[in-house]
Design a protein around this motif. Sequence first.
Motif, PDB file in Angstrom:
ATOM      1  N   VAL A 149       0.859  -1.184   0.000  1.00 36.88           N
ATOM      2  CA  VAL A 149       0.000   0.000   0.000  1.00 36.88           C
ATOM      3  C   VAL A 149       0.895   1.235   0.000  1.00 36.88           C
ATOM      4  O   VAL A 149       2.096   1.149   0.202  1.00 36.88           O
ATOM      5  CB  VAL A 149      -0.934   0.034   1.239  1.00 36.88           C
ATOM      6  CG1 VAL A 149      -1.815  -1.203   1.285  1.00 36.88           C
ATOM      7  CG2 VAL A 149      -0.130   0.162   2.537  1.00 36.88           C
ATOM      8  N   GLY A 150       0.282   2.392  -0.210  1.00 33.68           N
ATOM      9  CA  GLY A 150       1.047   3.634  -0.104  1.00 33.68           C
ATOM     10  C   GLY A 150       1.212   4.351  -1.421  1.00 33.68           C
ATOM     11  O   GLY A 150       0.365   4.306  -2.306  1.00 33.68           O
ATOM     12  N   GLY A 151       2.355   5.039  -1.545  1.00 29.22           N
ATOM     13  CA  GLY A 151       2.625   5.870  -2.716  1.00 29.22           C
ATOM     14  C   GLY A 151       3.268   7.170  -2.286  1.00 29.22           C
ATOM     15  O   GLY A 151       4.210   7.175  -1.472  1.00 29.22           O
ATOM     16  N   ASN A 152       2.749   8.266  -2.786  1.00 32.75           N
ATOM     17  CA  ASN A 152       3.328   9.577  -2.513  1.00 32.75           C
ATOM     18  C   ASN A 152       3.116   9.984  -1.057  1.00 32.75           C
ATOM     19  O   ASN A 152       1.983  10.052  -0.576  1.00 32.75           O
ATOM     20  CB  ASN A 152       2.717  10.614  -3.447  1.00 32.75           C
ATOM     21  CG  ASN A 152       3.369  11.969  -3.301  1.00 32.75           C
ATOM     22  OD1 ASN A 152       2.859  12.825  -2.591  1.00 32.75           O
ATOM     23  ND2 ASN A 152       4.496  12.166  -3.956  1.00 32.75           N
ATOM     24  N   LEU A 153       4.207  10.255  -0.361  1.00 31.41           N
ATOM     25  CA  LEU A 153       4.162  10.517   1.079  1.00 31.41           C
ATOM     26  C   LEU A 153       3.290  11.713   1.434  1.00 31.41           C
ATOM     27  O   LEU A 153       2.435  11.627   2.328  1.00 31.41           O
ATOM     28  CB  LEU A 153       5.593  10.736   1.595  1.00 31.41           C
ATOM     29  CG  LEU A 153       5.760  11.156   3.055  1.00 31.41           C
ATOM     30  CD1 LEU A 153       5.116  10.155   4.005  1.00 31.41           C
ATOM     31  CD2 LEU A 153       7.253  11.329   3.376  1.00 31.41           C
ATOM     32  N   SER A 154       3.476  12.842   0.767  1.00 30.54           N
ATOM     33  CA  SER A 154       2.713  14.036   1.117  1.00 30.54           C
ATOM     34  C   SER A 154       1.221  13.854   0.855  1.00 30.54           C
ATOM     35  O   SER A 154       0.379  14.399   1.578  1.00 30.54           O
ATOM     36  CB  SER A 154       3.246  15.261   0.362  1.00 30.54           C
ATOM     37  OG  SER A 154       3.231  15.047  -1.032  1.00 30.54           O
ATOM     38  N   VAL A 155       0.865  13.072  -0.161  1.00 32.88           N
ATOM     39  CA  VAL A 155      -0.543  12.805  -0.445  1.00 32.88           C
ATOM     40  C   VAL A 155      -1.130  11.862   0.602  1.00 32.88           C
ATOM     41  O   VAL A 155      -2.273  12.033   1.042  1.00 32.88           O
ATOM     42  CB  VAL A 155      -0.722  12.227  -1.864  1.00 32.88           C
ATOM     43  CG1 VAL A 155      -2.176  11.833  -2.110  1.00 32.88           C
ATOM     44  CG2 VAL A 155      -0.268  13.248  -2.905  1.00 32.88           C
ATOM     45  N   ASP A 176       8.508  10.591  -2.795  1.00 33.29           N
ATOM     46  CA  ASP A 176       8.074  11.983  -2.908  1.00 33.29           C
ATOM     47  C   ASP A 176       9.016  12.753  -3.820  1.00 33.29           C
ATOM     48  O   ASP A 176      10.042  12.234  -4.279  1.00 33.29           O
ATOM     49  CB  ASP A 176       7.999  12.654  -1.534  1.00 33.29           C
ATOM     50  CG  ASP A 176       6.773  13.570  -1.420  1.00 33.29           C
ATOM     51  OD1 ASP A 176       6.521  14.339  -2.366  1.00 33.29           O
ATOM     52  OD2 ASP A 176       6.076  13.508  -0.398  1.00 33.29           O
ATOM     53  N   VAL A 177       8.646  14.006  -4.093  1.00 34.63           N
ATOM     54  CA  VAL A 177       9.432  14.838  -4.994  1.00 34.63           C
ATOM     55  C   VAL A 177       9.352  16.288  -4.525  1.00 34.63           C
ATOM     56  O   VAL A 177       8.316  16.752  -4.054  1.00 34.63           O
ATOM     57  CB  VAL A 177       8.910  14.722  -6.451  1.00 34.63           C
ATOM     58  CG1 VAL A 177       7.479  15.193  -6.561  1.00 34.63           C
ATOM     59  CG2 VAL A 177       9.802  15.482  -7.428  1.00 34.63           C
ATOM     60  N   LEU A 188      11.102   2.159   0.661  1.00 34.15           N
ATOM     61  CA  LEU A 188      11.391   3.560   0.394  1.00 34.15           C
ATOM     62  C   LEU A 188      11.783   3.731  -1.068  1.00 34.15           C
ATOM     63  O   LEU A 188      12.847   3.287  -1.497  1.00 34.15           O
ATOM     64  CB  LEU A 188      12.489   4.066   1.327  1.00 34.15           C
ATOM     65  CG  LEU A 188      12.106   4.053   2.815  1.00 34.15           C
ATOM     66  CD1 LEU A 188      13.306   4.393   3.687  1.00 34.15           C
ATOM     67  CD2 LEU A 188      10.957   5.016   3.089  1.00 34.15           C
ATOM     68  N   GLY A 189      10.893   4.341  -1.834  1.00 36.00           N
ATOM     69  CA  GLY A 189      11.137   4.570  -3.243  1.00 36.00           C
ATOM     70  C   GLY A 189      11.988   5.796  -3.472  1.00 36.00           C
ATOM     71  O   GLY A 189      12.780   6.203  -2.615  1.00 36.00           O
ATOM     72  N   ASP A 190      11.820   6.430  -4.618  1.00 35.64           N
ATOM     73  CA  ASP A 190      12.663   7.553  -5.002  1.00 35.64           C
ATOM     74  C   ASP A 190      12.185   8.849  -4.331  1.00 35.64           C
ATOM     75  O   ASP A 190      10.991   9.148  -4.318  1.00 35.64           O
ATOM     76  CB  ASP A 190      12.627   7.729  -6.518  1.00 35.64           C
ATOM     77  CG  ASP A 190      13.743   8.624  -7.007  1.00 35.64           C
ATOM     78  OD1 ASP A 190      14.885   8.162  -7.056  1.00 35.64           O
ATOM     79  OD2 ASP A 190      13.459   9.788  -7.342  1.00 35.64           O
ATOM     80  N   ILE A 241      11.103   3.739  -7.652  1.00 37.61           N
ATOM     81  CA  ILE A 241       9.649   3.804  -7.724  1.00 37.61           C
ATOM     82  C   ILE A 241       9.267   5.228  -7.337  1.00 37.61           C
ATOM     83  O   ILE A 241       9.541   5.665  -6.229  1.00 37.61           O
ATOM     84  CB  ILE A 241       8.984   2.807  -6.750  1.00 37.61           C
ATOM     85  CG1 ILE A 241       9.435   1.370  -7.045  1.00 37.61           C
ATOM     86  CG2 ILE A 241       7.469   2.918  -6.836  1.00 37.61           C
ATOM     87  CD1 ILE A 241       8.921   0.350  -6.046  1.00 37.61           C
ATOM     88  N   GLY A 242       8.665   5.958  -8.259  1.00 42.81           N
ATOM     89  CA  GLY A 242       8.303   7.336  -7.947  1.00 42.81           C
ATOM     90  C   GLY A 242       8.575   8.276  -9.093  1.00 42.81           C
ATOM     91  O   GLY A 242       8.474   7.905 -10.268  1.00 42.81           O
ATOM     92  N   HIS A 243       8.967   9.506  -8.753  1.00 42.82           N
ATOM     93  CA  HIS A 243       9.206  10.546  -9.761  1.00 42.82           C
ATOM     94  C   HIS A 243      10.616  10.389 -10.323  1.00 42.82           C
ATOM     95  O   HIS A 243      11.514  11.197 -10.051  1.00 42.82           O
ATOM     96  CB  HIS A 243       9.034  11.932  -9.140  1.00 42.82           C
ATOM     97  CG  HIS A 243       7.630  12.221  -8.704  1.00 42.82           C
ATOM     98  ND1 HIS A 243       7.056  11.640  -7.594  1.00 42.82           N
ATOM     99  CD2 HIS A 243       6.687  13.038  -9.239  1.00 42.82           C
ATOM    100  CE1 HIS A 243       5.816  12.099  -7.456  1.00 42.82           C
ATOM    101  NE2 HIS A 243       5.571  12.944  -8.442  1.00 42.82           N
ATOM    102  N   CYS A 244      10.828   9.334 -11.093  1.00 46.86           N
ATOM    103  CA  CYS A 244      12.182   8.998 -11.538  1.00 46.86           C
ATOM    104  C   CYS A 244      12.112   8.117 -12.778  1.00 46.86           C
ATOM    105  O   CYS A 244      11.070   7.577 -13.128  1.00 46.86           O
ATOM    106  CB  CYS A 244      12.924   8.250 -10.421  1.00 46.86           C
ATOM    107  SG  CYS A 244      12.091   6.723  -9.882  1.00 46.86           S
ATOM    108  N   PHE A 245      13.255   7.989 -13.435  1.00 44.24           N
ATOM    109  CA  PHE A 245      13.454   6.992 -14.476  1.00 44.24           C
ATOM    110  C   PHE A 245      14.763   6.277 -14.186  1.00 44.24           C
ATOM    111  O   PHE A 245      15.744   6.928 -13.831  1.00 44.24           O
ATOM    112  CB  PHE A 245      13.511   7.646 -15.862  1.00 44.24           C
ATOM    113  CG  PHE A 245      12.196   8.211 -16.324  1.00 44.24           C
ATOM    114  CD1 PHE A 245      11.103   7.394 -16.512  1.00 44.24           C
ATOM    115  CD2 PHE A 245      12.060   9.576 -16.550  1.00 44.24           C
ATOM    116  CE1 PHE A 245       9.890   7.918 -16.932  1.00 44.24           C
ATOM    117  CE2 PHE A 245      10.846  10.105 -16.968  1.00 44.24           C
ATOM    118  CZ  PHE A 245       9.763   9.272 -17.157  1.00 44.24           C
ATOM    119  N   PRO A 246      14.821   4.939 -14.319  1.00 43.51           N
ATOM    120  CA  PRO A 246      13.655   4.125 -14.640  1.00 43.51           C
ATOM    121  C   PRO A 246      12.588   4.224 -13.556  1.00 43.51           C
ATOM    122  O   PRO A 246      12.890   4.548 -12.410  1.00 43.51           O
ATOM    123  CB  PRO A 246      14.223   2.708 -14.725  1.00 43.51           C
ATOM    124  CG  PRO A 246      15.425   2.725 -13.852  1.00 43.51           C
ATOM    125  CD  PRO A 246      16.012   4.096 -14.022  1.00 43.51           C
TER     126      PRO A 246
END
Length: 303
Positions: free
Chosen positions: A179-185, A207-208, A236-238, A272-277
């Motif tokens: 579960v989860g995703g963008n921290l601030s959201v 987050d970004v 912990l993603g990007d 995983i997040g605001h990044c490439f790849p």
Amino acid sequence: MRPRRLNKGDTVGVIAPAGPTDKDELLDGISFLNSLGLHVKLGKHVLNQYGYLAGSDQNRLEDLHAMFADKDVSAIFCARGGYGTARIAPYINYHLIANNPKIFWGYSDITFLHTAIRQMTGLVTFHGPMVSSDFSKDDFDYLSKQMFDQLFYPATLLYTDKISPLKIISHGEACGEIVGGNLSVLINTLGTRFELDTSGKLLLLEDVGEEPYRIDAFLNQLKLAGKIDAAAGIILGDFNNVAPKKSSFTLDQVLHQYFQHLHKPVISGLKIGHCFPHFSIPLGVEAKLSTTDKTLLISPGIT
């Protein structure tokens, strides 16, 4: 509840449930979906702009409902993030979604919809790059594109340090639903009926554009709300563009302060997040996080 897989020739919908999108970038992004053998149907209001929103709340809600209700649409891709999904979440017809389960794909501000839809319906959704804000970029790389294969063929995903350098912050091994995703959201869900449930789950955070003190504040709020202690493990993603503008702790120092003493697996550095790849993953499926071999093993998100 896993959605059905895609097949070549299927029609997919594109909507903008948050911020406004650029027409040229949208068209470039659609060409990528076409290259996958998919036909694209645009939401009626996808190019609308209302301040910093992609149309009024009613416009964006109408497009979301229309795509889930449309029997010819097999998947829904979000054009971009920005802000706005929390504004429509209370008015979504979740019975409509539960009765018409299909692939729903996006990230960033779309995190609020991932959380709301999963917790209200049980539908597995997908955290991945978006049509306008990502597909059209020059650095939209091979691995990021390859991650769309999981929508056509049920596949177990394996993340190892061959993809990116991984850091162990706390040792352990745990299984649970991602579960989860963008921290601030995610912070914005607290105190609402869509408040993130982390009990026994693997919590993904990314987050970004937030300085370390802001990440600190968000993590502190998650901790005070009991969300970190309740989780079985932390992914912990990007954390992109988070350099401090003045005297500060580093991001790594902040992450260690919150996670190094936990008696559960915590691994950082996943792309995983605001990044490439951008390693795209299903949310709401079982996964295993292990620091023994630095791996994240994820069940298929489709049937």
